[in-house]
Write an enzyme that holds these catalytic residues in place. Structure first.
Site, PDB file in Angstrom:
ATOM      1  N   ASN A  11       9.929  -1.086  -2.159  1.00 24.67           N
ATOM      2  CA  ASN A  11       9.654  -2.152  -1.200  1.00 24.67           C
ATOM      3  C   ASN A  11       8.918  -3.273  -1.935  1.00 24.67           C
ATOM      4  O   ASN A  11       7.742  -3.132  -2.251  1.00 24.67           O
ATOM      5  CB  ASN A  11       8.801  -1.600  -0.047  1.00 24.67           C
ATOM      6  CG  ASN A  11       8.386  -2.677   0.943  1.00 24.67           C
ATOM      7  OD1 ASN A  11       8.917  -3.785   0.948  1.00 24.67           O
ATOM      8  ND2 ASN A  11       7.417  -2.340   1.793  1.00 24.67           N
ATOM      9  N   LYS A  13       8.042  -6.123  -0.828  1.00 26.58           N
ATOM     10  CA  LYS A  13       7.155  -6.889   0.054  1.00 26.58           C
ATOM     11  C   LYS A  13       7.305  -8.403  -0.203  1.00 26.58           C
ATOM     12  O   LYS A  13       8.394  -8.852  -0.563  1.00 26.58           O
ATOM     13  CB  LYS A  13       5.704  -6.410  -0.091  1.00 26.58           C
ATOM     14  CG  LYS A  13       5.565  -4.902   0.148  1.00 26.58           C
ATOM     15  CD  LYS A  13       4.133  -4.458   0.282  1.00 26.58           C
ATOM     16  CE  LYS A  13       4.078  -2.961   0.503  1.00 26.58           C
ATOM     17  NZ  LYS A  13       2.705  -2.490   0.763  1.00 26.58           N
ATOM     18  N   HIS A  99       7.103  -0.715   9.251  1.00 23.16           N
ATOM     19  CA  HIS A  99       6.096  -0.613   8.199  1.00 23.16           C
ATOM     20  C   HIS A  99       4.728  -0.941   8.787  1.00 23.16           C
ATOM     21  O   HIS A  99       4.611  -1.778   9.683  1.00 23.16           O
ATOM     22  CB  HIS A  99       6.431  -1.573   7.047  1.00 23.16           C
ATOM     23  CG  HIS A  99       5.599  -1.341   5.826  1.00 23.16           C
ATOM     24  ND1 HIS A  99       4.313  -1.820   5.704  1.00 23.16           N
ATOM     25  CD2 HIS A  99       5.873  -0.674   4.672  1.00 23.16           C
ATOM     26  CE1 HIS A  99       3.832  -1.455   4.528  1.00 23.16           C
ATOM     27  NE2 HIS A  99       4.754  -0.759   3.890  1.00 23.16           N
ATOM     28  N   GLU A 170       3.548   6.927   5.674  1.00 28.04           N
ATOM     29  CA  GLU A 170       2.699   6.077   4.855  1.00 28.04           C
ATOM     30  C   GLU A 170       1.302   5.995   5.475  1.00 28.04           C
ATOM     31  O   GLU A 170       1.091   5.224   6.412  1.00 28.04           O
ATOM     32  CB  GLU A 170       3.272   4.663   4.757  1.00 28.04           C
ATOM     33  CG  GLU A 170       4.566   4.575   4.002  1.00 28.04           C
ATOM     34  CD  GLU A 170       4.810   3.162   3.494  1.00 28.04           C
ATOM     35  OE1 GLU A 170       5.075   2.998   2.298  1.00 28.04           O
ATOM     36  OE2 GLU A 170       4.720   2.222   4.300  1.00 28.04           O
ATOM     37  N   GLY A 176      -1.561   0.313  -1.070  1.00 26.15           N
ATOM     38  CA  GLY A 176      -2.119  -0.776  -1.859  1.00 26.15           C
ATOM     39  C   GLY A 176      -3.603  -0.643  -2.152  1.00 26.15           C
ATOM     40  O   GLY A 176      -4.228  -1.576  -2.656  1.00 26.15           O
ATOM     41  N   SER A 214       0.591   4.306  -2.657  1.00 28.52           N
ATOM     42  CA  SER A 214       0.086   4.353  -4.029  1.00 28.52           C
ATOM     43  C   SER A 214       0.751   5.450  -4.867  1.00 28.52           C
ATOM     44  O   SER A 214       0.095   6.160  -5.628  1.00 28.52           O
ATOM     45  CB  SER A 214      -1.434   4.517  -4.037  1.00 28.52           C
ATOM     46  OG  SER A 214      -2.061   3.425  -3.389  1.00 28.52           O
TER      47      SER A 214
END
Length: 251
Positions: A11, A13, A99, A170, A176, A214
């Site tokens: 992804n 982003k 998401h 997730e 992140g 991560s």
């Protein structure tokens, strides 16, 4: 254990440019992930504006393409929206829906996410439905209640089509942040999701369950070795060809 084929999805982003994308894709093509193809599928999800270029660049390779979102609407006066039919026409195979960044920053409800998944399926896309809890929700023991509620909307909306989706767990606190759920923590949630899916529909026991948060080359193999983790939805590491290729090989 699902027996599902592994799947690793990058992804990107809100990242990229024509030159940066070309360099990244060149690196991924040079890594030749076709050797992984019998055991794992690989895909990348660029911003909408680069979808056509990325599909063209990866034509004939082992890497599929997906969108980072898709509208629940088919057509009409919905300025700024991109429909599933448009995404599919450009050659994409997958569409991420729900998401945590969409749920948080854009106020997307569980039902809207489920409606997006239904729209994606109706136009031949495989929806990657994201679920996950915040740190506060985990610390207060609400993880299963939260992800169960998010998944239930999809179960109720899709009915017999449930087995055609991909689900990505997730944990919001691990996206992140550099923090990663331990393999045991991730497996526990994946096992819960697997049980929910199986209870809803026998065929859904084989729905691929991805972990995102991560994931890096040095932790991917241990995560993917868990019995109910069928691959990963990769953020930052998907922007580095060597790292993403290493993660794909770990699957």
């Amino acid at each position: 254990m699902s027996g599902a084929k592994k799947l690793v999805v990058g992804n990107w982003k809100l990242q990229g440019s024509r030159s940066a994308n070309a360099e990244l894709l060149q690196g991924l093509l040079a890594a030749d992930l076709s050797a992984s193809a019998p055991r794992a599928d690989v895909a990348v999800c660029p911003p909408f504006v680069y979808l056509a270029e990325v599909v063209s660049a990866l034509q004939g390779s082992a890497i599929a393409v997906g969108s980072q979102d898709v509208s629940a609407q088919g057509q009409g006066a919905f300025t700024g929206e991109v429909s599933a039919a448009m995404v599919r026409e450009l050659g994409a195979r997958y569409a991420i829906v729900g998401h945590s960044e969409r749920r948080s920053y854009h106020g997307e409800s569980d039902q809207l996410v489920a409606d997006k998944a239904k729209a994606a399926l109706s136009h031949g896309l495989v929806p990657i439905v994201c679920v996950g809890e915040t740190l506060a929700e985990r610390e207060s023991g609400e993880t299963e209640a939260v992800v169960g509620r998010q998944l239930q909307a999809v179960i109720d909306t899709l009915g017999a089509d449930l087995a055609r989706v991909v689900v990505a767990y997730e944990p919001v606190w691990a996206i992140g942040t550099g923090k990663t759920a331990s393999p045991e923590q991730a497996q526990a949630v994946h096992a819960f999701l697997r049980a929910r899916l199986t209870a809803a529909q026998a065929d859904a026991a084989r729905v691929p369950l991805l972990y995102g948060g991560s994931v890096k080359p040095d932790n991917a193999a241990e995560l993917f070795a868990q019995s109910d983790i069928d691959g990963g939805l990769i953020g930052g590491a998907s922007l580095k060809a060597a790292d993403f290729a290493a993660i794909a090989r770990a699957a």
